[in-house]
Each structure stands twice: as C-alpha cells, then as structure tokens.
Design a protein around this motif. Structure first.
Motif, short mmCIF file in Angstrom:
data_model
loop_
_atom_site.label_atom_id
_atom_site.label_comp_id
_atom_site.label_asym_id
_atom_site.label_seq_id
_atom_site.Cartn_x
_atom_site.Cartn_y
_atom_site.Cartn_z
N ARG A 95 1.01 -1.40 -0.12
CA ARG A 95 -0.02 -0.45 0.18
C ARG A 95 1.10 1.79 -0.25
NH1 ARG A 95 -1.76 2.98 4.50
NH2 ARG A 95 -3.16 4.40 4.67
N GLU A 96 1.55 1.44 0.79
CA GLU A 96 3.17 2.72 1.01
C GLU A 96 3.08 2.09 -0.39
OE1 GLU A 96 6.48 3.56 3.69
OE2 GLU A 96 5.80 1.97 4.14
N LEU A 113 1.46 3.77 -2.80
CA LEU A 113 0.60 5.51 -2.77
C LEU A 113 1.57 6.19 -3.36
CD1 LEU A 113 -1.47 5.30 0.45
CD2 LEU A 113 -2.32 5.82 -1.97
N LYS A 114 3.23 6.08 -3.50
CA LYS A 114 4.80 6.67 -3.50
C LYS A 114 4.50 6.65 -5.02
CE LYS A 114 7.12 6.14 0.61
NZ LYS A 114 8.38 4.94 1.32
N PHE A 167 2.19 6.48 -6.91
CA PHE A 167 1.27 8.02 -7.44
C PHE A 167 1.26 9.51 -7.41
CE2 PHE A 167 -2.56 4.71 -7.15
CZ PHE A 167 -2.14 3.54 -8.06
N GLU A 168 2.12 9.35 -5.93
CA GLU A 168 2.66 10.89 -5.93
C GLU A 168 3.57 11.21 -7.00
OE1 GLU A 168 1.11 12.66 -3.79
OE2 GLU A 168 0.06 11.43 -3.16
N TYR A 190 -8.12 -2.19 0.26
CA TYR A 190 -7.93 -0.36 0.41
C TYR A 190 -7.94 -0.20 -0.76
CZ TYR A 190 -4.70 -0.68 5.11
OH TYR A 190 -5.30 -0.96 6.23
N GLU A 222 -9.34 4.06 -1.02
CA GLU A 222 -8.46 4.34 -0.91
C GLU A 222 -6.94 4.68 -2.31
OE1 GLU A 222 -4.96 5.40 1.81
OE2 GLU A 222 -5.56 3.29 1.37
N LEU A 223 -7.16 4.02 -3.11
CA LEU A 223 -6.03 3.68 -4.21
C LEU A 223 -6.74 4.56 -4.92
CD1 LEU A 223 -4.70 0.27 -3.09
CD2 LEU A 223 -3.44 2.31 -2.51
N ALA A 273 -6.26 7.90 -4.23
CA ALA A 273 -4.88 8.39 -5.08
C ALA A 273 -5.16 8.63 -6.70
CB ALA A 273 -3.85 7.48 -4.03
#
Length: 435
Positions: free
Chosen positions: A90-91, A94-95, A97-98, A114, A117-118, A121
């Motif tokens: 998950r971490e 998310l990184k 996507f950022e 999740y 949430e994903l 994001a």
C-alpha cells in the motif's frame, strides 16, 4: 508517442518472473499493438542473489533492494506490484501515484482492504490503477464486468474463485478421500500453502468476492460485509448424500443486488449437477454472471499460476500504455453509484440442505415436519438412512425456498427437540432454487 515504455517491478517471485518472461517473449506482438517497445527496467527484490525462474540480468532488468530506485526513477512509467503483503505494498503504491506513475497489481488482499483509497489516490494524481489479476488469475473477469456488462444490470454472481478449495472438494467428491488427505495432497502439489488457513477458511475467496461485488454493483463493499464459512467441517457423508440427490459440493462466492440492497457471502454450497459450475474441477476457477439483458454467462479458466496471472498483469499494462497514448490516463475511476445497504437475513432467500439424527420412533418425523411448517418451510427432497447409533435414523432433507431468518429459527427449534440428538450439517443449495 514514446518509443519505449519502462516498467518498474515490485517483486520477482512466481508472478514477477512470469511478467519478465512474457514481456520479453512477446516484444514483437506488444510493439505491433502499442507502437512502442516495453521493457522491465528495474525490479525490487529482497535478495538479488536468489535463484529465480527467470534470469533478470539476461533480460536487461536491474535488481535492487531499495524501493526508491524503482518508485523515483523518472524513466519508469508503470509500476507493477506483485510482491504481496498489504501495508508495504500500500505504501509503495501510494508513493508511485505521488510520483505520477501508473500502477498494476495482482494483490487481492490489498485491493479488498484499500481499493477505495487507492482508486481515489490514482484519480487525484491522474494515474491509472488496474488489478485484473487480483481475482481468478488469468480469467478476464474484472474487465468483463466493467466493460462487457457496461450497459447491463448485473443481478447476481456465483463464483468458484479459490483453486485450493476446489481441488480439495474435487478430490473428496470423485475419489472419496477425507478432507485431511485431500488437503495434504494439495499441499504436496503446491496448490495449497503450508498454512492453508486463508484458503480453507474462505478468506481468500471473500476478498475476491468483495472486489467483484464492488465492481459489479457499483457500491462499496468492505471485507467485513462478506459472511464467510470455510470448508474445514465438510464430511464425506455430505458429499455422498449430495451426489445421491443430484448435487456436488463447491465453495461458492455469492453476490446479489436487487437495485437497492446487496448481499455477499462465501460458503460451501450444494450445486445442482445441471449447473455449469458443477463441472468446474480441480484448481480451476469460474464466475457465473446473471445479467438482466444478457441472461447468464460464465467466465472459466486457470485461477492461479505464474503464467496465467502474469498474462492478466500484462493485459492491464497494455491497457495503461494505450491510455497513455490516448491521453486519457486517470479517467477510469467512477464513484460508486449506490450507497451500500446490506440485505437483512429475513430478505435472503434460498434452498437448504440439512443432515441430522433423530430417534427412530413412530411419530418423530411428523413432529419434525410440523416444527418446520411453523416457520413456513416445506421439504422438497428427503433421505432417511439407518444411523450407526442404535434406535437412531440419519435424516437428510432439502427444503423448498425459505428466508435465511426462518431457516435459522427452525434450526434453533430443531436443536432443542429431545428426539433430535444432533444436527450434523447445514448448507445452502444453489442452481436448483425456485424463482
């Protein structure tokens, strides 16, 4: 249009090795479809020196133990996550996507927990997020639901979505081996893990049904919304009785939506031998879809394995690259249309199989029938056999359609009868219920 699209791979296990192999084997086909080459530039691993199914160096893939080497590489366009686990994955996603990288994953546990949430994001960063391989391996069921049924209303899904349990039940049914022996063989063949709990307790199937239900019904379905029963308590007697009555036992994922309320569960169920799911054997998976317009359709194939799962991953990668060329990345996420409302037990209907022992005395079965009549439950099929215990009969019944609430109440009352020493089994019947 880019001449080369670079992939960053998180994990080079069974599936990751398959991804590298298939991309290299099908370069000409990919280039023809996409107008560019595709290459796995770097891959995150825990041990670069470990022997793997594919020689990454030969294919020009750089192995690293530092996730930032993959996630922060400006030349990498798409991240493929196949390392498993939940929080670390998950971490990392998310990184990604950022960093404005698109993501493809095969991680059902992560998506089930999740997914919302994903998706949010990904949309926020105008990135694609696909996970076809998270359910039923190489079977294109998610794309089939979202694209193939785009103009239809899906009313119900029945799924055999765990190969381990299907293999075990197939062995029990066709070779009359015990649950323990069938599980042991599945482990020896690599179909079951050393710790098979997630499979045999139904959790793996529940995660997949949460994903399927979410996409099919356009509503958020959380893992805790799925009622789950595993296969550990199944006895050979029930498979044999079911066979005599025209049924076979499967671990079935069931999801139904009436336009307002939804129900999702995973449980062993007796399937009519006339139903196509009854013929899905061994480690194979299948999802049976009931659509308002199309009627009934079934998706069938290998539910796991290196190459089937890798093929599903690469299919998603191809979709992402096509979206990149068209300039439409990050646009596939659509907010759920319906607010989640779970169907209560008094509105959940079906037929049921019950096996119990009763005193072999005159008038006992009449009292049992009267008890079920009090709850508006009638019997469709009945078997009575001598029990191993003296003066006791084994009774097997399949009911007509009833609500789950009334069935639970009837079972509670049956359990209190002095004439009924024990209730051995209780299963849902699918593929034979009246409309």
């Amino acid at each position: 249009m880019k001449n080369m699209v670079s992939i960053g791979l998180l994990g080079v296990g069974v599936v990751g090795s398959g991804v590298i192999s298939l991309i290299e084997q099908h370069q000409a086909k990919l280039a023809h479809q996409l107008g560019c080459n595709v290459h796995v530039k770097s891959a995150l691993v825990r041990n670069p020196n470990k022997t793997r199914d594919v020689d990454a160096a030969t294919n020009g893939t750089v192995l690293t133990t530092n996730p930032d080497d993959v996630l922060n590489d400006p030349e990498i366009d798409v991240i493929v996550e196949v390392m498993g686990g939940i929080e670390e994955a998950r971490e990392a996603i998310l990184k990604a996507f950022e960093a404005k990288k698109h993501v493809v994953t095969a991680n059902k546990d992560l998506v089930a927990l999740y997914g919302a949430e994903l998706h949010e994001a990904a949309a926020r960063n105008k990135c694609d997020f696909y996970y076809e391989a998270s359910v039923a391996g190489g079977i294109p069921i998610l794309r089939g639901i979202t694209d193939g049924f785009a103009s239809d209303h899906i009313e119900q899904l029945l799924g055999i979505v765990n190969g381990t349990t299907n293999y075990i039940l197939t062995k029990m049914h066709h070779e009359s081996v015990s649950y323990e022996d069938a599980l042991k063989e599945a482990q020896e063949l690599g179909f079951a893990e050393a710790d098979p709990a997630a499979d045999v307790e139904g959790l793996d199937a529940a995660r997949k049904m949460a994903i399927l239900g979410r996409l099919a019904f356009s509503t958020y379905i959380d893992l805790e919304d799925v009622d789950v029963t595993g296969i550990e308590g199944i006895e050979l007697e029930d498979l044999q009785h079911g066979d005599n009555l025209g049924f076979t036992m499967k671990l079935i994922g069931f999801a139904k939506f009436d336009g307002k309320q939804v129900e999702v569960n995973v449980e062993p169920a007796l399937i009519s031998k006339d139903h196509p799911l009854a013929d899905v054997k061994n480690e194979y998976n299948a999802v049976y879809v009931y659509g308002e317009a199309i009627g009934e359709a079934m998706f069938y194939g290998a539910g796991a394995g290196s190459m089937p799962t890798a093929a599903a991953v690469i299919s998603d990668v191809v979709t992402v690259i096509k979206n990149m060329h068209r300039g439409v990345t990050g646009s596939q996420f659509v907010e759920p249309r319906f607010k989640k409302e779970l169907k209560p037990v008094d509105q959940r209907f079906g037929q049921y199989y019950i096996r119990f022992h009763a005193k072999d005395e005159a008038g006992v079965f009449s009292r049992i029938s009267s008890l079920f009549n009090e709850f508006d439950i009638s019997f469709k099929q009945i078997l009575q056999n001598p029990s191993k215990e003296a003066d006791t009969a084994e009774i097997v019944v399949i009911t007509h359609r009833s609500s789950l609430e009334k069935m639970q109440q009837a079972l509670g009352a049956l359990n209190k009868l002095d004439e009924v020493p024990d209730i051995k089994s209780f299963y849902k019947v699918e593929g034979d219920a009246e409309a």
